[in-house]
Scaffold this active site. Structure first.
Site, PDB file in Angstrom:
ATOM      1  CG  ASP A   1      48.256  40.729  47.402  1.00  0.00           C
ATOM      2  OD1 ASP A   1      47.684  40.314  48.431  1.00  0.00           O
ATOM      3  OD2 ASP A   1      49.442  41.092  47.409  1.00  0.00           O
TER       4      ASP A   1
ATOM      5  CG  ASP B   1      53.284  42.183  46.815  1.00  0.00           C
ATOM      6  OD1 ASP B   1      54.194  42.414  47.634  1.00  0.00           O
ATOM      7  OD2 ASP B   1      52.269  41.504  47.090  1.00  0.00           O
TER       8      ASP B   1
ATOM      9  CG  ASP C   1      54.932  37.111  50.656  1.00  0.00           C
ATOM     10  OD1 ASP C   1      55.543  36.357  49.890  1.00  0.00           O
ATOM     11  OD2 ASP C   1      55.380  37.459  51.764  1.00  0.00           O
TER      12      ASP C   1
END
Length: 219
Positions: free
Chosen positions: A167, A8, A10
């Site tokens: 995240d 991922d 961001d």
């Protein structure tokens, strides 16, 4: 064969909230709507630009799917591509990626951010030479947590095995849907306690990443 590493963006590799906050407020304030706090905008991040625009419209008291949607979406994406200040790497990211790349790991980014702004952010933080592939939220008909973006990255990298790294709750769901091991970076944008999120292993320092990946790569 080493697994492909699918990241991922961001909240995992870069802290992009300051940049997204700035762009979002510029779009709102130019139209006479109140500016939002950093925490408000952070809560809108992770599900792609259409979701962000709907949240911004709702915060302004407008119909999130109404006539302003296309106009604000276009303006937001246009600004995303050039107003990249505020995108910063998390500590140790560059060094960790360099080590993994030198050892022959193929690496990709799959992000719900539109592709052009994603590439602009990656270039701004100096990671454009690290990845074999970048897929954005407009690269395919679906977005995460649908697993197709991750599966497509794995196919294009020609990898029999892959590990997904992210995240957030969206990332955890994506990994589950794709049936891939999930490495959770705990310092990003998640709202759920770590112990309540499904994951294979978690880490809070990119100095730990090489050892984690080596263990997951063992037969």
């Amino acid at each position: 064969m080493r697994p492909a590493l699918i990241f991922d963006l961001d909240g995992t590799l870069i802290d992009s909230v300051p940049a997204i906050h700035s762009v979002s407020n510029a779009v709102l304030v130019e139209r006479g709507y109140p500016a939002l706090s950093v925490d408000e905008v952070r809560g809108y991040v992770g599900k792609g630009a259409p979701h962000l625009v709907r949240c911004l419209l709702q915060s302004a008291g407008q119909d999130p799917d109404g006539p302003l949607f296309d106009e604000i979406y276009a303006e937001l994406v246009k600004r995303y591509e050039t107003e990249v200040e505020g995108n910063t790497l998390y500590p140790g990211v560059r060094e960790a990626l360099e080590t993994l790349k030198a050892e022959g790991y193929k690496m990709a980014v799959t992000t719900n951010k539109p592709l052009a702004p994603a590439l602009a952010a990656i270039a701004h933080v100096g990671l454009e030479d690290m990845f074999d592939l970048v897929l954005g939220g407009d690269s395919l008909p679906t977005r995460k947590p649908d697993p197709e973006m991750v599966h497509e990255a794995q196919r294009r990298l020609g990898a029999e095995k892959a590990v997904y790294l992210g995240d957030s709750e969206v990332d955890a769901e994506t990994a589950q849907n794709a049936a891939l091991p999930f490495v959770l970076y705990t310092e990003g944008y998640r709202k759920t306690p770590v112990h309540d999120m499904p994951h294979t292993v978690s880490f809070n320092d990119f100095k730990m990443l090489h050892g984690i990946i080596e263990k997951l790569s063992c037969p």
